[in-house]
Scaffold this motif. Structure first.
Motif, mmCIF file in Angstrom:
data_model
loop_
_atom_site.group_PDB
_atom_site.id
_atom_site.type_symbol
_atom_site.label_atom_id
_atom_site.label_comp_id
_atom_site.label_asym_id
_atom_site.label_seq_id
_atom_site.Cartn_x
_atom_site.Cartn_y
_atom_site.Cartn_z
ATOM 1 N N ARG A 292 101.335 -12.920 -17.496
ATOM 2 C CA ARG A 292 101.879 -14.270 -17.517
ATOM 3 C C ARG A 292 100.794 -15.305 -17.777
ATOM 4 N N GLY A 293 99.592 -14.985 -17.314
ATOM 5 C CA GLY A 293 98.497 -15.928 -17.465
ATOM 6 C C GLY A 293 98.401 -16.858 -16.261
ATOM 7 N N SER A 294 97.316 -17.596 -16.205
ATOM 8 C CA SER A 294 97.081 -18.477 -15.064
ATOM 9 C C SER A 294 96.477 -19.791 -15.529
ATOM 10 N N SER A 295 96.852 -20.847 -14.839
ATOM 11 C CA SER A 295 96.265 -22.164 -15.107
ATOM 12 C C SER A 295 95.198 -22.521 -14.080
ATOM 13 N N GLU A 296 94.928 -21.595 -13.161
ATOM 14 C CA GLU A 296 93.922 -21.853 -12.132
ATOM 15 C C GLU A 296 92.516 -21.800 -12.732
ATOM 16 N N ALA A 297 91.694 -22.762 -12.350
ATOM 17 C CA ALA A 297 90.305 -22.773 -12.813
ATOM 18 C C ALA A 297 89.499 -21.729 -12.053
ATOM 19 N N LEU A 298 88.599 -21.026 -12.751
ATOM 20 C CA LEU A 298 87.728 -20.062 -12.082
ATOM 21 C C LEU A 298 86.643 -20.821 -11.322
ATOM 22 N N THR A 299 86.525 -20.531 -10.050
ATOM 23 C CA THR A 299 85.554 -21.224 -9.212
ATOM 24 C C THR A 299 84.230 -20.453 -9.178
ATOM 25 N N PRO A 300 83.136 -21.123 -8.812
ATOM 26 C CA PRO A 300 81.861 -20.406 -8.677
ATOM 27 C C PRO A 300 81.950 -19.239 -7.708
ATOM 28 N N TYR A 301 82.730 -19.412 -6.648
ATOM 29 C CA TYR A 301 82.850 -18.335 -5.652
ATOM 30 C C TYR A 301 83.427 -17.069 -6.274
ATOM 31 N N VAL A 302 84.542 -17.210 -6.990
ATOM 32 C CA VAL A 302 85.198 -16.018 -7.526
ATOM 33 C C VAL A 302 84.424 -15.444 -8.708
ATOM 34 N N VAL A 358 90.415 -11.065 -13.948
ATOM 35 C CA VAL A 358 90.116 -12.455 -13.620
ATOM 36 C C VAL A 358 89.234 -13.094 -14.692
ATOM 37 N N TYR A 359 88.215 -12.364 -15.126
ATOM 38 C CA TYR A 359 87.289 -12.915 -16.117
ATOM 39 C C TYR A 359 87.926 -13.077 -17.492
ATOM 40 N N PHE A 360 88.852 -12.176 -17.813
ATOM 41 C CA PHE A 360 89.482 -12.223 -19.137
ATOM 42 C C PHE A 360 90.972 -12.515 -18.992
ATOM 43 N N ARG A 361 91.246 -13.581 -18.283
ATOM 44 C CA ARG A 361 92.635 -13.971 -18.055
ATOM 45 C C ARG A 361 93.249 -14.569 -19.314
ATOM 46 N N ARG A 362 94.569 -14.485 -19.372
ATOM 47 C CA ARG A 362 95.308 -15.224 -20.382
ATOM 48 C C ARG A 362 95.576 -16.626 -19.839
ATOM 49 N N GLU A 363 95.571 -17.599 -20.724
ATOM 50 C CA GLU A 363 95.959 -18.934 -20.308
ATOM 51 C C GLU A 363 97.474 -18.962 -20.119
ATOM 52 N N SER A 364 97.894 -19.611 -19.069
ATOM 53 C CA SER A 364 99.317 -19.654 -18.755
ATOM 54 C C SER A 364 100.086 -20.387 -19.841
ATOM 55 N N ALA A 365 101.205 -19.806 -20.249
ATOM 56 C CA ALA A 365 102.037 -20.438 -21.268
ATOM 57 C C ALA A 365 102.922 -21.530 -20.683
ATOM 58 N N GLU A 366 103.091 -21.484 -19.354
ATOM 59 C CA GLU A 366 103.951 -22.470 -18.710
ATOM 60 C C GLU A 366 103.117 -23.653 -18.247
ATOM 61 N N ARG A 367 103.737 -24.778 -18.179
ATOM 62 C CA ARG A 367 103.042 -25.988 -17.769
ATOM 63 C C ARG A 367 102.803 -25.932 -16.269
ATOM 64 N N PRO A 368 101.554 -26.085 -15.792
ATOM 65 C CA PRO A 368 101.285 -25.987 -14.363
ATOM 66 C C PRO A 368 101.903 -27.133 -13.588
ATOM 67 N N GLU A 369 102.454 -26.802 -12.424
ATOM 68 C CA GLU A 369 102.938 -27.838 -11.525
ATOM 69 C C GLU A 369 101.735 -28.474 -10.842
ATOM 70 N N LYS A 370 101.938 -29.700 -10.403
ATOM 71 C CA LYS A 370 100.836 -30.412 -9.789
ATOM 72 C C LYS A 370 101.072 -30.595 -8.294
ATOM 73 N N GLY A 371 100.028 -30.363 -7.544
ATOM 74 C CA GLY A 371 100.074 -30.571 -6.109
ATOM 75 C C GLY A 371 99.191 -31.733 -5.737
#
Length: 377
Positions: A292-302, A358-371
């Motif tokens: 599905r992909g993810s819109s989450e930004a990869l953090t330095p920790y992960v 995680v390193y080679f994720r697909r970009e999410s095709a759906e528009r991310p919801e905002k919190g």
């Protein structure tokens, strides 16, 4: 005889190379160079640094994204620790000597608490491991609102088992701790590790903790509700305190074959089926999340800590392999028990696949919801 050093504890701690008599009830400090072997201070450094890194990351998530879930998970894991560990170390203090008995003993490390029973790195491993698994799963977009807390918790349980068992299968051989194999609760075994520990501790506990934190803390925050300090506190305490109850419930299927004359084969089959089911379901859910992909930004920790964790354990395992392969009937020349090689290898492979996903994720095709503060949910 010391009140905290019965004959069983005395025997097991002696095998580890120290005495449980005349120990400090609060804290003991030791020279890292004087520990049982060089792997102990390396392990301490890896885990304690990971917990500190996880705390810094959790604070950053709160300040930058307005999401308190990481910080709540960090502290809730410590609540869980202090609920579950003392009864295992001192069952007689809690009236559990008959039900629990002496479970295991940690070796002595650089910093040790509670009559030398609780190393500092064990305190650190709870937040370090829970944050590692949660962040890997979150980075794949599993906790975006449409996916739900339960799916995310199952994925965390799976990832947590994979990373934890790389450590757990090695510990007895390198004298990081020793199980009391005469205790019925530690049977049946996967090589040197109780299957109950693999399923209930390494999986169910951290999956449940994640589920409760996401439901109690994450979802209200993602919906725009700001939680005050008092509201966060009770949620953290409740989540940490409820985890042992979930472990008891999850242990019921295997316990059906317990009692005065336990059927170890049947218990082992039940636990093996549960573990296999978790691997299958967890792998499918994570693969679907990756597709599905993810819109989450990869953090330095992960980006950093899971890689360092696996790299250090690869070195530790490499150092242990000569004795591992020379072992007879699962016991090394030094009298320590070895882990299960195929299972550990599978854990390494799956952990590496998780990192690659995680390193080679697909970009999410759906528009991310905002919190809150613009964070994606």
């Amino acid at each position: 005889m010391s009140a905290t050093c019965d004959p069983v504890a005395e025997r097991i701690t002696k095998d580890l190379g120290f005495s449980c008599h005349d120990v400090n009830p609060i804290v003991t400090l030791r020279n890292p160079a004087d520990l049982a072997n060089w792997t102990l201070p390396v392990l301490e450094l890896l885990i304690i640094a990971g917990a500190i890194f996880a705390l810094v990351h959790a604070v950053r998530r709160l300040r930058r994204d307005g999401d308190p879930a990481n910080l709540a998970l960090w502290f809730a894991s410590l609540v869980y620790l202090f609920v579950i560990e003392p009864p295992l170390y001192f069952p007689e203090w809690f009236g559990l000597q008959e039900e629990v008995g002496f479970f295991f003993a940690h070796n002595v490390f650089t910093v040790q608490f509670m009559y030398d029973r609780l190393p500092l790195y064990i305190i650190a491993i709870y937040p370090a491991l829970s944050q590692l698994a949660y962040e890997l799963v979150r980075s794949l977009g599993v906790f975006q609102r449409k996916r739900g807390a339960l799916i995310g918790a199952v994925c965390v349980a799976f990832v947590c088992q994979v990373f934890y068992e790389i450590f757990d299968q090695l510990g007895p051989q390198l004298k990081w701790w020793a199980w009391n194999l005469d205790n019925d609760l530690n049977q049946p075994l996967l090589a040197s590790v109780p299957l109950n520990s693999v399923m209930l501790f390494a999986s169910v506990s951290f999956g449940t903790l994640t589920y409760l934190i996401v439901k109690l803390v994450g979802q209200p925050s993602w919906r725009g509700r700001k939680l005050g300090a008092g509201s966060l506190l009770w949620r953290v305490l409740v989540a940490g305190a409820l985890v042992p109850i979930s472990m008891s419930v999850a242990g019921i299927p295997a316990s059906i074959f317990g009692g005065d004359s336990p059927n170890r084969t049947a218990q082992g089959i039940v636990l093996a089926i549960e573990i296999a089911a978790l691997w299958i379901v967890g792998a499918i859910l994570l693969f679907q999340a990756w597709r599905r992909g993810s819109s989450e930004a990869l953090t330095p920790y992960v980006r950093i800590y899971p890689v360092v964790y696996l790299a250090v354990f690869a070195v530790l395992w490499a150092a242990a392999l000569p004795e591992f392969f020379d072992a007879r009937d699962g016991v090394t020349e030094g009298g320590t028990y070895i882990g299960n090689a195929p299972y550990t290898a599978a854990c390494f492979v799956v952990a590496l696949v998780c990192l690659a996903a995680v390193y080679f994720r697909r970009e999410s095709a759906e528009r991310p919801e905002k919190g809150p503060a613009g964070t994606t949910v």
